[in-house]
Design a protein around this motif. Sequence first.
Motif, mmCIF file in Angstrom:
data_model
loop_
_atom_site.group_PDB
_atom_site.id
_atom_site.type_symbol
_atom_site.label_atom_id
_atom_site.label_comp_id
_atom_site.label_asym_id
_atom_site.label_seq_id
_atom_site.Cartn_x
_atom_site.Cartn_y
_atom_site.Cartn_z
ATOM 1 N N PHE A 1 71.329 -27.592 -27.547
ATOM 2 C CA PHE A 1 71.794 -26.218 -27.432
ATOM 3 C C PHE A 1 70.696 -25.383 -26.803
ATOM 4 O O PHE A 1 69.529 -25.560 -27.101
ATOM 5 C CB PHE A 1 72.133 -25.644 -28.811
ATOM 6 N N SER A 2 71.067 -24.496 -25.902
ATOM 7 C CA SER A 2 70.057 -23.559 -25.427
ATOM 8 C C SER A 2 70.685 -22.187 -25.274
ATOM 9 O O SER A 2 71.861 -22.047 -24.957
ATOM 10 C CB SER A 2 69.456 -24.016 -24.101
ATOM 11 N N LEU A 3 69.867 -21.187 -25.568
ATOM 12 C CA LEU A 3 70.305 -19.802 -25.494
ATOM 13 C C LEU A 3 69.564 -19.160 -24.334
ATOM 14 O O LEU A 3 68.347 -19.210 -24.266
ATOM 15 C CB LEU A 3 69.953 -19.106 -26.808
ATOM 16 N N GLU A 4 70.297 -18.581 -23.422
ATOM 17 C CA GLU A 4 69.684 -18.013 -22.224
ATOM 18 C C GLU A 4 70.189 -16.584 -22.086
ATOM 19 O O GLU A 4 71.316 -16.284 -22.460
ATOM 20 C CB GLU A 4 70.136 -18.852 -21.019
ATOM 21 N N HIS A 5 69.347 -15.725 -21.550
ATOM 22 C CA HIS A 5 69.803 -14.364 -21.277
ATOM 23 C C HIS A 5 69.764 -14.114 -19.781
ATOM 24 O O HIS A 5 68.723 -14.273 -19.161
ATOM 25 C CB HIS A 5 68.937 -13.346 -22.012
ATOM 26 N N LEU B 1 73.883 -16.294 -22.981
ATOM 27 C CA LEU B 1 74.720 -17.437 -22.623
ATOM 28 C C LEU B 1 74.279 -18.597 -23.509
ATOM 29 O O LEU B 1 73.143 -19.050 -23.420
ATOM 30 C CB LEU B 1 74.524 -17.803 -21.153
#
Lengths: 364, 364
Positions: free
Chosen positions: B326-330, B338
Motif C-alpha cells: 500500500f502506498s499513500l501519495e499526495h 491517492l
Amino acid sequence: MSLDPGAAADLGTVRIVGTGLLGTSVGLGLSGMGVRVLLHDPSPTALALARDVGAGEPDPGDVPVDLVVVGAPPDVTAAVVAAELAAHPEAVVTDVASVKGAIAVAMKDVLGADRYVGGHPMAGRERSGPTAARADLFLGRPWVVCGTDRQRCEPVRMLALALGAAPVFMPASEHDEAVALISHVPQLAASLVAGRLVKAADPAVGLAGQGLRDVTRIADSDPMLWAQILSANAAPVTGVLKDLRTDLDGLITALDALAADPGRGGRAAIAQVIHNGREGRERIPGKHGEPPTRYAVVTALLPDQPGQLARLFDDIGEAGINVEEFSLEHAPGARVGLGSVSVLPAVRDELERALTERGWHVVA
Amino acid sequence: MSLDPGAAADLGTVRIVGTGLLGTSVGLGLSGMGVRVLLHDPSPTALALARDVGAGEPDPGDVPVDLVVVGAPPDVTAAVVAAELAAHPEAVVTDVASVKGAIAVAMKDVLGADRYVGGHPMAGRERSGPTAARADLFLGRPWVVCGTDRQRCEPVRMLALALGAAPVFMPASEHDEAVALISHVPQLAASLVAGRLVKAADPAVGLAGQGLRDVTRIADSDPMLWAQILSANAAPVTGVLKDLRTDLDGLITALDALAADPGRGGRAAIAQVIHNGREGRERIPGKHGEPPTRYAVVTALLPDQPGQLARLFDDIGEAGINVEEFSLEHAPGARVGLGSVSVLPAVRDELERALTERGWHVVA
C-alpha cells in the motif's frame, strides 16, 4: 482541486484526435460536464472503445470546432498538429505530448502555427489505451502550457482548469529542460542502476532491501515509449547526463585514490556528494505542492492477515491523529509486514504511545 | 520469524563492545531471552543508557565470555576486534560493520584471528544511539556471516537466529561486492540525481512527481556515516561505478547522435537501456524473499481527513481481500490523497468493485 464545469462551459466544441489514455480521459472529463466532444482516431477499434466508455461521439466531419486536442504518439504529434491546423482554420490546436521543443520547431513553416499552443499534462498510469481512461486522471496535476500569447493560451488554460489540473505557463525549451532533469534523467538513472543487476549473483540480489526497491521502481517502464520520449528530448537529456557524468567522474577519482591508499584524503569529496544529494532532495515539493515537511515515522509490525491494516488505521483514527504518508513494507524472509506511518513531528510520541497501548508492536 | 530463545540459550555469556543502535539492540534482544549480557563502551553515558534501557550489565571485567559482539564505528572496528581477541583468548569475536573485506585484511597479522567471524546484520533505522535500540531490530532481516569454518561460525549463526534474523553465509569479498551493487551504488545514484536539483529553477522542481521522489528517497542520508562506509568499500564501489559509467557513456553517445541528427539511429540503444533496467528490476526479491509477483494496483481518492484510511481498510477487510502493498501519495497541489492498494492480480476487479460499491472514488 476538482473538475470545473464553469471552465468547461467556455470551451465550445472540442475535437480530440487520438483516443488513447490521455485523449480519452480528456473526452470523458469534458463529456461528463456537458461539453460537446468529437472523437477521431486512425484505429476504428480505439475510436469505438472511446465512444463506448462515454468520451464523446465520432466526429461527423462537418461541425465547426473551437479547440482540437491532439493525443497522438510522440513521434507523429507534430504532423498531426499541422494537419489539424490546416483542417480547422478557426480552431486553437493543442497537444499532450511529453516533449515540446521538437514540435515547436516543426511548426516553424506551418501555416496557422500561431494557433498552436503546446500542452503537457503531467499525468499517466501504468495501463494505456482508451479503456484505462479516467475523467479524473488530471486532478491536481500540473498541466504545462507552452505559449507566450495569453489570449491564444486561454482555451488550453481553461481546458486544464476544467479537468481539475493546475496550469503552469512555461516556454517549450524550459519545459523540456525541466522534464529532462526531473523525469527523463531520473528514469535513466533508475534503469542504469537496475540494469547492473541483470548479471548479478543470486546471493547478492538476495540482500536487496527497500532502498534499492525505491531507487529502481520506475525502471519497470516501457522501452519503446521511452525510446520515443528520450529521442525527442535528446539534447536537454544529454546535457543533464553530461553534468551527472562529471559528478560521477569526480566521485570515481576520489574513491580510486582511497582504494589505492586508504590513508589519503578523498572522504570530504564523498561526503560532499551525499550532502549535495540531501540538499537537492529537500527542494522536491512535498504533499499538496507545499514546501516539504520533515515527517516523523512510526513503524509497527503487522501480522500478514486480512484486517490488520483496518485495525491499525482504526486505532490511529481513534487517537485523533492524521496520517501524512504511509508505506507497507515486507522484510525479506519475514511473514510480517512493517507499516511505516508518517505524521507531523509534534504527534510522533503520542502516536507511538497510542499504538503501544492498543497492543501494536512498534519497532521504529 | 521471531526471537528464538532456544538459539539464545546456547550462546553462553555475551560481551557487547559499543552500545550504539546495533550493539544495544543485540543486548536488548538477548537479555530479554535470559542471556547474560556484559556491556562496554568508551562513553560512560552511552554505557549507562544501554544499561538503563535493559540491554545488559556493565562488564565487571572478571567474567569469562563466550562471544564478543563489536558494534564500534566502521573506521575503528578492526582495531577493537583485535583488542577483544587478545583480551578474551577463549571467545569467538564478531562484529556488525557494513563492510567486511578491510577488517579481514587487517586481521592477517593479528594473534587469534582464527576466532574472528565477520558479521553484517542488514538492519538499521533513521535514528541512532542506544535509546533508538529495539530488541526486534533484526527480525526477518538477512544477517551476513563471513567465515568458512562452520564450527567457528556457529555462535554467530545462533546469534542471528536468536534475534530472528536469517543467517546468510558469504565470503567477505563477495559480501562487499554485493553491498556495493545493491546498497552503496544505489545510494550514490540517488545522491547524484538529487544533487542535480540543488541549482535547478523553482518551476522545474515544481513539476516533480512520485517517480523523482522514489528515486531520491535514500538521498536523505548522513554524509559522515556514508563517507566512512564508502571509503571502507572503495574498490568494489568504484568497480560498479565504472561499469555504470560505461553504460552511461554508451547512452550519451546514442543521445548525442540523435540530438545532432534525429533521423539517424540510436533509438535501439536507448530502448535497450530501459529494457535492461526492467530485466534487472525483476530480479529484486519481493515480499517474504520469494520471487517477485506482479501485483495489480487499485488507486482510490482519499479526502485529506483523519479516519479515511481506517474506513478504506475496513472496507477492504470486509470484502475479504488481502493487501500486499500500500502506498499513500499526495498529488502536487491537491487536497486529496491517492491510496494505491496492491493485490494479487486475480482479485483486482473484485477489489475495484468492492470499493466502488462502498462509495470510494477509484481512479486507477
